[in-house]
Design a protein around this motif. Structure first.
Motif, PDB file in Angstrom:
ATOM      1  N   LYS A  67      -3.993  16.630  11.514  1.00  0.00           N
ATOM      2  CA  LYS A  67      -4.882  17.203  10.498  1.00  0.00           C
ATOM      3  C   LYS A  67      -4.712  16.527   9.139  1.00  0.00           C
ATOM      4  CE  LYS A  67      -5.768  21.663  12.569  1.00  0.00           C
ATOM      5  NZ  LYS A  67      -5.948  23.093  12.369  1.00  0.00           N
ATOM      6  N   SER A  68      -3.470  16.094   8.823  1.00  0.00           N
ATOM      7  CA  SER A  68      -3.252  15.492   7.494  1.00  0.00           C
ATOM      8  C   SER A  68      -3.603  14.005   7.490  1.00  0.00           C
ATOM      9  CB  SER A  68      -1.790  15.661   7.066  1.00  0.00           C
ATOM     10  OG  SER A  68      -0.950  14.842   7.864  1.00  0.00           O
ATOM     11  N   GLN A  69      -3.532  13.377   8.655  1.00  0.00           N
ATOM     12  CA  GLN A  69      -3.743  11.926   8.745  1.00  0.00           C
ATOM     13  C   GLN A  69      -2.767  11.150   7.861  1.00  0.00           C
ATOM     14  OE1 GLN A  69      -6.303  10.116  10.573  1.00  0.00           O
ATOM     15  NE2 GLN A  69      -6.407  12.046  11.688  1.00  0.00           N
ATOM     16  N   ALA A  70      -1.610  11.769   7.585  1.00  0.00           N
ATOM     17  CA  ALA A  70      -0.638  11.129   6.689  1.00  0.00           C
ATOM     18  C   ALA A  70       0.172  10.065   7.429  1.00  0.00           C
ATOM     19  CB  ALA A  70       0.309  12.186   6.112  1.00  0.00           C
ATOM     20  N   ASP A  71       0.695   9.089   6.665  1.00  0.00           N
ATOM     21  CA  ASP A  71       1.555   8.061   7.266  1.00  0.00           C
ATOM     22  C   ASP A  71       2.936   8.625   7.599  1.00  0.00           C
ATOM     23  OD1 ASP A  71      -0.421   6.065   6.798  1.00  0.00           O
ATOM     24  OD2 ASP A  71       0.225   5.961   4.698  1.00  0.00           O
ATOM     25  N   VAL A  72       3.386   9.569   6.761  1.00  0.00           N
ATOM     26  CA  VAL A  72       4.778  10.037   6.846  1.00  0.00           C
ATOM     27  C   VAL A  72       4.826  11.563   6.937  1.00  0.00           C
ATOM     28  CG1 VAL A  72       7.053   9.890   5.755  1.00  0.00           C
ATOM     29  CG2 VAL A  72       5.326   8.156   5.248  1.00  0.00           C
ATOM     30  N   LEU A  73       5.657  12.069   7.854  1.00  0.00           N
ATOM     31  CA  LEU A  73       5.903  13.519   7.924  1.00  0.00           C
ATOM     32  C   LEU A  73       7.276  13.811   7.341  1.00  0.00           C
ATOM     33  CD1 LEU A  73       4.765  15.049  11.360  1.00  0.00           C
ATOM     34  CD2 LEU A  73       3.720  15.323   9.102  1.00  0.00           C
ATOM     35  N   GLY A 113      10.275   6.709   7.300  1.00  0.00           N
ATOM     36  CA  GLY A 113      10.857   7.627   6.320  1.00  0.00           C
ATOM     37  C   GLY A 113      11.663   6.866   5.276  1.00  0.00           C
ATOM     38  N   ARG A 114      12.397   5.855   5.748  1.00  0.00           N
ATOM     39  CA  ARG A 114      13.194   5.024   4.860  1.00  0.00           C
ATOM     40  C   ARG A 114      12.294   4.295   3.852  1.00  0.00           C
ATOM     41  NH1 ARG A 114      15.467   0.234   4.164  1.00  0.00           N
ATOM     42  NH2 ARG A 114      14.035  -0.738   5.641  1.00  0.00           N
ATOM     43  N   ARG A 115      11.163   3.799   4.349  1.00  0.00           N
ATOM     44  CA  ARG A 115      10.221   3.101   3.457  1.00  0.00           C
ATOM     45  C   ARG A 115       9.640   4.068   2.430  1.00  0.00           C
ATOM     46  NH1 ARG A 115       6.016   0.557   7.239  1.00  0.00           N
ATOM     47  NH2 ARG A 115       4.792   0.483   5.320  1.00  0.00           N
ATOM     48  N   TYR A 116       9.387   5.304   2.864  1.00  0.00           N
ATOM     49  CA  TYR A 116       8.832   6.284   1.922  1.00  0.00           C
ATOM     50  C   TYR A 116       9.846   6.604   0.821  1.00  0.00           C
ATOM     51  CZ  TYR A 116       6.138  10.152   0.070  1.00  0.00           C
ATOM     52  OH  TYR A 116       5.408  10.951  -0.775  1.00  0.00           O
ATOM     53  N   LEU A 117      11.102   6.761   1.230  1.00  0.00           N
ATOM     54  CA  LEU A 117      12.160   7.041   0.246  1.00  0.00           C
ATOM     55  C   LEU A 117      12.241   5.921  -0.782  1.00  0.00           C
ATOM     56  CD1 LEU A 117      15.458   8.425   1.837  1.00  0.00           C
ATOM     57  CD2 LEU A 117      14.000   9.495   0.109  1.00  0.00           C
ATOM     58  N   LYS A 118      12.139   4.687  -0.298  1.00  0.00           N
ATOM     59  CA  LYS A 118      12.184   3.502  -1.160  1.00  0.00           C
ATOM     60  C   LYS A 118      11.021   3.532  -2.155  1.00  0.00           C
ATOM     61  CE  LYS A 118      13.158  -1.397  -0.529  1.00  0.00           C
ATOM     62  NZ  LYS A 118      12.985  -2.536   0.401  1.00  0.00           N
ATOM     63  N   MET A 126       0.822  -1.212   0.000  1.00  0.00           N
ATOM     64  CA  MET A 126       0.000   0.000   0.000  1.00  0.00           C
ATOM     65  C   MET A 126       0.855   1.261   0.000  1.00  0.00           C
ATOM     66  SD  MET A 126      -3.602   0.794   1.365  1.00  0.00           S
ATOM     67  CE  MET A 126      -3.121   1.572   2.847  1.00  0.00           C
ATOM     68  N   ARG A 127       0.458   2.218  -0.800  1.00  0.00           N
ATOM     69  CA  ARG A 127       1.222   3.447  -0.889  1.00  0.00           C
ATOM     70  C   ARG A 127       1.116   4.230   0.420  1.00  0.00           C
ATOM     71  NH1 ARG A 127       0.060   8.756  -2.209  1.00  0.00           N
ATOM     72  NH2 ARG A 127       1.995   9.861  -2.653  1.00  0.00           N
ATOM     73  N   LEU A 128       2.257   4.718   0.877  1.00  0.00           N
ATOM     74  CA  LEU A 128       2.267   5.541   2.091  1.00  0.00           C
ATOM     75  C   LEU A 128       1.845   6.957   1.727  1.00  0.00           C
ATOM     76  CD1 LEU A 128       5.741   4.404   3.478  1.00  0.00           C
ATOM     77  CD2 LEU A 128       3.534   3.887   4.529  1.00  0.00           C
ATOM     78  N   THR A 129       0.967   7.567   2.527  1.00  0.00           N
ATOM     79  CA  THR A 129       0.585   8.960   2.291  1.00  0.00           C
ATOM     80  C   THR A 129       1.516   9.873   3.089  1.00  0.00           C
ATOM     81  OG1 THR A 129      -0.988   8.944   4.105  1.00  0.00           O
ATOM     82  CG2 THR A 129      -1.834   8.343   1.912  1.00  0.00           C
ATOM     83  N   SER A 130       1.655  11.111   2.634  1.00  0.00           N
ATOM     84  CA  SER A 130       2.664  11.972   3.242  1.00  0.00           C
ATOM     85  C   SER A 130       2.198  13.411   3.409  1.00  0.00           C
ATOM     86  CB  SER A 130       3.932  11.949   2.372  1.00  0.00           C
ATOM     87  OG  SER A 130       3.584  12.307   1.053  1.00  0.00           O
ATOM     88  N   CYS A 131       2.796  14.050   4.420  1.00  0.00           N
ATOM     89  CA  CYS A 131       2.560  15.479   4.658  1.00  0.00           C
ATOM     90  C   CYS A 131       3.923  16.151   4.803  1.00  0.00           C
ATOM     91  CB  CYS A 131       1.716  15.666   5.919  1.00  0.00           C
ATOM     92  SG  CYS A 131       1.528  17.397   6.403  1.00  0.00           S
ATOM     93  N   GLY A 132       4.091  17.275   4.130  1.00  0.00           N
ATOM     94  CA  GLY A 132       5.365  17.968   4.189  1.00  0.00           C
ATOM     95  C   GLY A 132       5.322  19.229   5.035  1.00  0.00           C
ATOM     96  N   VAL A 133       6.467  19.575   5.575  1.00  0.00           N
ATOM     97  CA  VAL A 133       6.637  20.874   6.232  1.00  0.00           C
ATOM     98  C   VAL A 133       7.953  21.474   5.703  1.00  0.00           C
ATOM     99  CG1 VAL A 133       5.339  20.333   8.338  1.00  0.00           C
ATOM    100  CG2 VAL A 133       7.781  19.790   8.231  1.00  0.00           C
ATOM    101  N   ILE A 134       7.998  22.780   5.586  1.00  0.00           N
ATOM    102  CA  ILE A 134       9.217  23.457   5.110  1.00  0.00           C
ATOM    103  C   ILE A 134       9.723  24.294   6.280  1.00  0.00           C
ATOM    104  CG2 ILE A 134      10.179  24.981   3.345  1.00  0.00           C
ATOM    105  CD1 ILE A 134       7.731  24.215   1.584  1.00  0.00           C
TER     106      ILE A 134
END
Lengths: 396, 396
Positions: A29-35, A335-340, A1-9
């Motif tokens: 608020k994002s309910q994302a898997d990855v920050l 994070g490692r899994r998301y990069l992959k 399953m694709r991981l969902t993500s939320c970014g911050v700058i």
């Protein structure tokens, strides 16, 4: 399953409880898997050295909710809000991030996504109008206020809030992409951005925290920081512009105005003024005070000073703009899994180590690290060569 | 009546009893009315900052027998013996000086004037032979020994004595002029040039004196210095290369090898080696030790380091060679009278103050002064702008 993500700058200069709160809200608020944090490196948006190096700041972020830290290249980080936002959004987009969460402290309410769309539609008109007003002697915020009133009358204006200005810049950039991220503004709690006083509260501004830390007054801010940040501020040599002042002064005195004028953004003859003031000023803040005019704000002058300190040219900046990259500073397991997951899909190369192949591409970031380390008493450890990303494994 | 004159070419780093003895001998042997010192400014022949600035060194010289002090421009001062001599002799010749007095510590006896004449006659042959030997891997003294044996067999060789080498260089330069100065060699008393140990004697080498002074060990050398030198060493911030090391390191790290290669005499790819070693070295002496090879002696590397520190180009050096000048640092009444006598006869302009008219001509010396002063804690007084020559009036 694709991981969902939320970014911050972010800059995390240093990481404090307000940032922690922001990350918690982003997750919620994002309910994302990855920050994912896109973080400035050793020099920052307002043209300052980071108080603590990028590796230590990345590590604290990983310990407080961030799953993946990517360095915002110098060519984007040390820039006005628009270019800073351009870089941050570009990097997040190349990682197919679903949402962008940012702090805002304006009291006006704004539909950021709607604003971004409208801005991009009217951009040609806005740019034309800006060219007309450019040299009218007003400050940039004054000029922008006039343009917004004329061309975007429904947008509530607040140029007093740097976070809101950044939020609008993210919105504008984001609207240019085919699949824009959803935008999640979060109202900041506690201190205003520039407030220097530290009140008896859990949140405090980074400006105030730096001031106290540089004055060796850590007890007054200990309640506003997670323990890891406090430990870093306590144990490490803290970097401030004053430490680099002798080098900047030397750079200005040892080069002719012709040579100085080759530096990025050093135009309009400001090099003469900088050279003259460098002779007289006793320290960095005295220098900036001397040079400051209506056209040249404190942040803009500090950015010019940073370009001078690092001997940056237009070509170097444009090279990074044309060939960007994702420099990984750290990750945890998720994070490692998301990069992959994104490795083969990303439009930008993912860089985990400096090698002969990429060192010329990253030369500006590498030089920034080398000069950043010059104030250390002894030979400091490398900031870039031989470094691997931080891999924060879950504690058992 | 025309005043007669005797010149000395000096560094006075710092002025010690050996220099005083040399001046007394010069006066006695030349019987001249006026003693003129051509003195290096703030950076010296071996590529080092002077331990004390040029004004203080000039003043001590005026108090101990010199009547007129002229600054040897940077473009001549920070050079190998031949160019150093070229500059010194050129300045003295333009002032129509009658005799040149110099120290020598060789045990071989040499007719310097005769040698100079013979050398100039055979110069084309010598230069051709040098071009042949230039890249044979031997050191410069080794190559010169071979050439002298072949082409000047009657000249006794001694390349171990820096003063003798300088003496021969003066002789060669002097022989080029229509009215050569008479040459007066004076045997040095006491310590050898490079000896570091301080014995119980009135004379000591400048190297040894600097070492003790920088180690705050003034009592061990107080008997080798006039009281004015001792007072300066006691009261002033003493300058050494180590103070400038952070600036040199920064210069090397903040510029690309392409940019560095524009520096005067930075050839043969040495810029790569310098940049790499700058990253690793913890101080200046470690740096020079790392970079040193058979081809690059300590003094040559220090001169390269000085060119880098001051960001000197070939064009700047050549500009001074083509348009030299007599920068007056100080005089007494008789020195002032001599200047007046020569004012309209001198081939070179006499400069007593920096003005808009001459500041570009003297820009290298001015920059040397500004960078020399960077290590002072507070804003140091100007070395060049707004300074008038020292006028030492006779005490009643």
């Amino acid at each position: 399953m694709r991981l969902t993500s939320c970014g911050v700058i972010v800059e995390y200069n240093p990481f404090h409880n307000g940032h922690k709160y922001h990350l918690e809200q982003a997750k919620k608020k994002s309910q994302a898997d990855v920050l994912i944090a896109i973080m400035s490196g050793n020099f920052l948006q307002r043209g300052e050295p980071a108080i603590i190096d990028k590796w230590h700041r990345a590590e604290v972020a990983l310990k407080h909710g961030v799953d993946l830290v990517i360095e915002l290249p110098f060519a984007y980080a040390v820039q006005s809000a628009d270019y800073f936002a351009k870089g941050g959004v570009k990097l997040l987009q190349s990682l197919h991030v679903d949402a962008l969460c940012f702090g805002t402290d304006t009291t006006k309410s704004l539909d950021y996504s709607g604003f971004g769309k409208e801005y991009v539609e009217k951009e040609t008109l806005i740019n034309l109008r800006y060219q007309e007003l450019k040299n009218n002697g007003q400050s940039y915020p004054q000029q922008m206020t006039q343009i917004y009133r004329e061309l975007l009358p429904s947008v509530p204006l607040d140029f007093s809030s740097p976070n809101h200005i950044l939020g609008m810049a993210y919105a504008k950039e984001n609207a240019r992409y085919n699949t824009p991220m959803s935008l999640i503004p979060i109202n900041r709690e506690g201190s205003g951005y520039h407030e220097e006083g530290i009140q008896d509260q859990t949140f405090s501004s980074a400006t105030g925290i730096r001031k106290q830390a540089l004055e060796n007054n850590l007890s007054s801010i200990s309640h506003t920081l997670p323990k890891e940040s406090l430990a870093d501020l306590n144990q490490m040599l803290l970097h401030s512009w004053e430490d680099y002042w002798p080098l900047l002064k030397y750079q200005l005195l040892s080069h002719s105005t012709n040579e100085l004028a080759k530096t990025y953004q050093l135009t309009e003859g400001i090099e003469y003024r900088l050279k003259e003031c460098a002779k007289k000023a006793r320290n960095m803040s005295e220098f900036i005070e001397m040079v400051k005019t209506k056209r040249y704000t404190w942040a803009r002058l500090q950015r010019l000073a940073t370009y001078l300190l690092l001997n940056v040219t237009q070509e170097e900046i444009e090279q990074v703009w044309n060939q960007s990259y994702l420099r990984v500073l750290g990750f945890n397991e998720i994070g490692r899994r998301y990069l992959k997951q994104e490795k083969n899909r990303s439009e930008l190369p993912i860089i985990t180590k400096i090698s002969q192949k990429n060192e010329s591409q990253l030369s500006l970031d590498i030089r920034a690290g080398q000069i950043y380390q010059l104030i250390e008493k002894d030979i400091a450890s490398e900031q870039d060569y031989y470094r691997s990303p931080i891999y924060l494994r879950e504690e058992c």
